[in-house]
Design a protein around this motif. Sequence first.
Motif, PDB file in Angstrom:
ATOM      1  N   GLY A  77       0.919  -1.393  -0.129  1.00 48.28           N
ATOM      2  CA  GLY A  77       0.128   0.025   0.008  1.00 48.28           C
ATOM      3  C   GLY A  77       0.831   1.218  -0.056  1.00 48.28           C
ATOM      4  O   GLY A  77       0.555   2.205  -0.679  1.00 48.28           O
ATOM      5  N   GLN A  78       2.113   1.038   0.767  1.00 46.32           N
ATOM      6  CA  GLN A  78       2.870   2.410   0.913  1.00 46.32           C
ATOM      7  C   GLN A  78       3.701   2.505  -0.567  1.00 46.32           C
ATOM      8  O   GLN A  78       3.648   3.601  -0.915  1.00 46.32           O
ATOM      9  CB  GLN A  78       3.794   2.141   1.863  1.00 46.32           C
ATOM     10  CG  GLN A  78       3.337   2.418   3.468  1.00 46.32           C
ATOM     11  CD  GLN A  78       4.406   1.976   4.291  1.00 46.32           C
ATOM     12  OE1 GLN A  78       5.039   1.090   4.236  1.00 46.32           O
ATOM     13  NE2 GLN A  78       4.131   2.647   5.503  1.00 46.32           N
ATOM     14  N   ARG A  96       1.262   4.166  -2.655  1.00 47.15           N
ATOM     15  CA  ARG A  96       1.185   5.834  -2.576  1.00 47.15           C
ATOM     16  C   ARG A  96       2.315   6.692  -2.935  1.00 47.15           C
ATOM     17  O   ARG A  96       2.203   7.693  -3.528  1.00 47.15           O
ATOM     18  CB  ARG A  96       1.266   5.939  -0.933  1.00 47.15           C
ATOM     19  CG  ARG A  96      -0.335   5.512  -0.257  1.00 47.15           C
ATOM     20  CD  ARG A  96      -0.247   5.643   1.364  1.00 47.15           C
ATOM     21  NE  ARG A  96      -1.626   4.958   1.698  1.00 47.15           N
ATOM     22  CZ  ARG A  96      -2.602   5.789   1.902  1.00 47.15           C
ATOM     23  NH1 ARG A  96      -2.596   6.997   1.848  1.00 47.15           N
ATOM     24  NH2 ARG A  96      -3.742   5.283   2.186  1.00 47.15           N
ATOM     25  N   THR A 138      -4.880  -1.593  -8.037  1.00 48.57           N
ATOM     26  CA  THR A 138      -5.034  -2.036  -6.501  1.00 48.57           C
ATOM     27  C   THR A 138      -5.253  -3.766  -6.900  1.00 48.57           C
ATOM     28  O   THR A 138      -5.370  -4.364  -5.602  1.00 48.57           O
ATOM     29  CB  THR A 138      -6.356  -1.440  -5.865  1.00 48.57           C
ATOM     30  OG1 THR A 138      -7.628  -2.010  -6.974  1.00 48.57           O
ATOM     31  CG2 THR A 138      -6.338  -0.127  -5.876  1.00 48.57           C
ATOM     32  N   GLU A 157      -8.385  -4.145   2.305  1.00 45.43           N
ATOM     33  CA  GLU A 157      -8.361  -2.905   3.185  1.00 45.43           C
ATOM     34  C   GLU A 157      -7.497  -1.989   2.628  1.00 45.43           C
ATOM     35  O   GLU A 157      -8.166  -0.820   2.591  1.00 45.43           O
ATOM     36  CB  GLU A 157      -7.714  -3.442   4.296  1.00 45.43           C
ATOM     37  CG  GLU A 157      -8.618  -3.133   5.638  1.00 45.43           C
ATOM     38  CD  GLU A 157      -8.028  -3.648   6.894  1.00 45.43           C
ATOM     39  OE1 GLU A 157      -7.217  -3.110   7.531  1.00 45.43           O
ATOM     40  OE2 GLU A 157      -8.530  -4.738   7.094  1.00 45.43           O
ATOM     41  N   THR A 158      -6.329  -2.347   2.303  1.00 44.87           N
ATOM     42  CA  THR A 158      -5.541  -1.556   1.274  1.00 44.87           C
ATOM     43  C   THR A 158      -6.049  -0.930   0.107  1.00 44.87           C
ATOM     44  O   THR A 158      -5.975   0.079  -0.194  1.00 44.87           O
ATOM     45  CB  THR A 158      -4.145  -2.046   1.185  1.00 44.87           C
ATOM     46  OG1 THR A 158      -3.857  -2.927   2.218  1.00 44.87           O
ATOM     47  CG2 THR A 158      -2.874  -0.966   0.775  1.00 44.87           C
ATOM     48  N   ALA A 176      -9.137  -0.433  -0.437  1.00 48.97           N
ATOM     49  CA  ALA A 176      -9.991   0.505  -0.053  1.00 48.97           C
ATOM     50  C   ALA A 176      -9.484   1.856   0.103  1.00 48.97           C
ATOM     51  O   ALA A 176      -9.787   2.817  -0.329  1.00 48.97           O
ATOM     52  CB  ALA A 176     -10.933   0.211   1.071  1.00 48.97           C
ATOM     53  N   SER A 177      -8.118   1.831   0.814  1.00 44.75           N
ATOM     54  CA  SER A 177      -7.500   3.128   1.435  1.00 44.75           C
ATOM     55  C   SER A 177      -7.088   3.998   0.033  1.00 44.75           C
ATOM     56  O   SER A 177      -7.150   5.074  -0.038  1.00 44.75           O
ATOM     57  CB  SER A 177      -6.482   2.682   2.479  1.00 44.75           C
ATOM     58  OG  SER A 177      -5.443   2.132   1.765  1.00 44.75           O
ATOM     59  N   GLN A 179      -9.584   5.201  -1.893  1.00 46.18           N
ATOM     60  CA  GLN A 179     -10.432   6.608  -1.310  1.00 46.18           C
ATOM     61  C   GLN A 179      -9.341   7.736  -1.564  1.00 46.18           C
ATOM     62  O   GLN A 179      -9.900   8.863  -1.846  1.00 46.18           O
ATOM     63  CB  GLN A 179     -10.186   6.410   0.327  1.00 46.18           C
ATOM     64  CG  GLN A 179     -10.887   7.320   0.838  1.00 46.18           C
ATOM     65  CD  GLN A 179     -11.060   7.453   2.346  1.00 46.18           C
ATOM     66  OE1 GLN A 179     -10.486   6.358   2.817  1.00 46.18           O
ATOM     67  NE2 GLN A 179     -11.270   8.518   3.055  1.00 46.18           N
ATOM     68  N   LEU A 180      -7.946   7.462  -1.512  1.00 43.82           N
ATOM     69  CA  LEU A 180      -6.937   8.558  -1.709  1.00 43.82           C
ATOM     70  C   LEU A 180      -7.251   8.995  -3.235  1.00 43.82           C
ATOM     71  O   LEU A 180      -7.292  10.224  -3.534  1.00 43.82           O
ATOM     72  CB  LEU A 180      -5.569   7.897  -1.639  1.00 43.82           C
ATOM     73  CG  LEU A 180      -4.546   8.817  -2.102  1.00 43.82           C
ATOM     74  CD1 LEU A 180      -4.426   9.884  -1.157  1.00 43.82           C
ATOM     75  CD2 LEU A 180      -3.129   8.053  -1.869  1.00 43.82           C
ATOM     76  N   GLU A 226     -10.034  11.232  -3.275  1.00 45.86           N
ATOM     77  CA  GLU A 226      -9.955  12.412  -2.951  1.00 45.86           C
ATOM     78  C   GLU A 226      -9.219  13.564  -3.592  1.00 45.86           C
ATOM     79  O   GLU A 226      -9.601  14.468  -4.064  1.00 45.86           O
ATOM     80  CB  GLU A 226      -9.136  12.540  -1.476  1.00 45.86           C
ATOM     81  CG  GLU A 226     -10.141  11.828  -0.344  1.00 45.86           C
ATOM     82  CD  GLU A 226      -9.089  11.467   0.900  1.00 45.86           C
ATOM     83  OE1 GLU A 226      -9.637  10.776   1.745  1.00 45.86           O
ATOM     84  OE2 GLU A 226      -7.797  11.863   0.769  1.00 45.86           O
TER      85      GLU A 226
END
Lengths: 218, 329
Positions: free
Chosen positions: B146-147, B150, B170, B176-177, B179-180, B183-184, B187
């Motif tokens: 996930g990182q 990012r 993804t 879970e990752t 989803a995050s 979401q990012l 945003e």
Amino acid sequence: MFDQVDWQQVWIATQETLFMVGISTFFTALLGIPLGVLLVITDRGHLWENAAIQRVLGLIVNIFRAVPFIVLVLFLFPVAEFILGTSLGPAAATIPLIAGAAPFYARMVETAIREIDRGVIEASQAMGASKFTIVRKVLIPEALPAIVSGLTVTCVSLISFSAMAGVVGGGGLGDAAFRFGFQSFNDQMLIVCGVLLVVLVQIVQGIGDLISKRLDKR
Amino acid sequence: MIQVKKVSKVFPAQGKGESVTALKDVSLEIERGDIFGIIGHSGAGKSTLLRMLNGLEKPTTGSVIIDGKEISKLKDKELRLARQKIGMIFQHFHLLWSRTVRENVAFPLEVAGVPKSEIQRKVDQLLERVGLQDRADAYPSQLSGGQKQRVGIARALANDPDVLLCDEATSALDPETTASILQLLQEINRETGITLVLITHEMSVVRSICNKIAVMEAGEIVEIGEVEEIFNHAKHPVTRKFLQQEINEEAKDLGKCLTVTISKQSDWNNLISIAQTYQVSIQIVGGEIQATTDKHTISFRLLGEPANVNKAIDEILSQANKMEVIERV
């Protein structure tokens, strides 16, 4: 105990070896890295596809790798004469050393660069990086640990090849071990020169491994 | 914003193989600020289509126009400049492992010739946006998936692109990752109005962030439109299959699911009493009424303390003579 060792001679031979190996390693890297890069990027579907260059380079590299080193030394007499004005001495010996080692090293660089994930290159292209930027900022840095460990191996080979430089009066520890040790029935000289070569190889390998490990962030 | 007009792509035959048609007469239009999902199985051509948007692939026929520029016709240098305004993130991140997080994000800025001091400022800002400011000096190998993604997103946004292409971004991450990260992305889309084009094989990804969708099959777009419209009135069998698949996966995620046949009212009462005994609740996820045979099926999940749920399931299974347990997922 080493009463029959001519330390003066040993010292001169050590300097000659360091000179020959140092110079030839430097030029091997200077020629081998670009050559290795070119071998990869001119390949089909790569950054700079060019079948003609790819084939010609591949052929040259293979020819130089196929010719036995001792023959290369004799072949390159005129080249040394042309570049340096003399075909004798340690400096002249570096010419066949480079000619023998650079193609060998180029293949190692080629392998190292091929290891890089194609996706990383594609990502760089997607960012708008030019071919030159990709070579300089992606291919070489990403392959650097393998490029360095390849140079270490090549440098060790150069140390052993440099022993044959005696043919052109290149001198060095290998030549001293052979002439002043073996041929002169001076076992002590043979042992000292031999041990020094082993120590030299150990040092080179040790430093090479250390640098390569430091660079490897995987 | 993005127009794909009658694009076809044929990969020429390699050696003895036959030539492959990856895209057949594909047309679509993506508007500024859209989050456009392209869904399809592997080999459907979605990846080729995405790669055409930044010129990594050239169409055999047809044209790709972004912001008025015909990407498929640009010269080398113009294409490189255009690409700086089209970010891309990847399934396997494709970070440079020899560079730190900070240096990875700085790379596209170096490519664009941004001055050093400006790079420093911009990178800090980007890392803060993706929540990685404290990992700036780590190497990618020290980061979680996930990182890493990012970092990939920060890198893709470095030159303030108008479009962000997401290539299965993804698919290598856990739910879970995923989803995050989604979401990012959402945003960022809201904050900057950036146009997102993402390809995926998971309907759940499309459902959670896309506003438009194109379904691809064998090099063609078989269904295209607003997400709500497609989800409610899927016409093409491929689309329906994707939707069904999503439901199955969701059921799997949410715990043990049982499907039983019920023929009498007492069966149902029995089920409820078991649930009450073990203090678990019944959540119905589906069912079917068979008017002819009187054997109705009901699919449900038991929610509660895991130990109790297991006991309740055992109890139901032991009464298999009364209720036929058809499926246990």
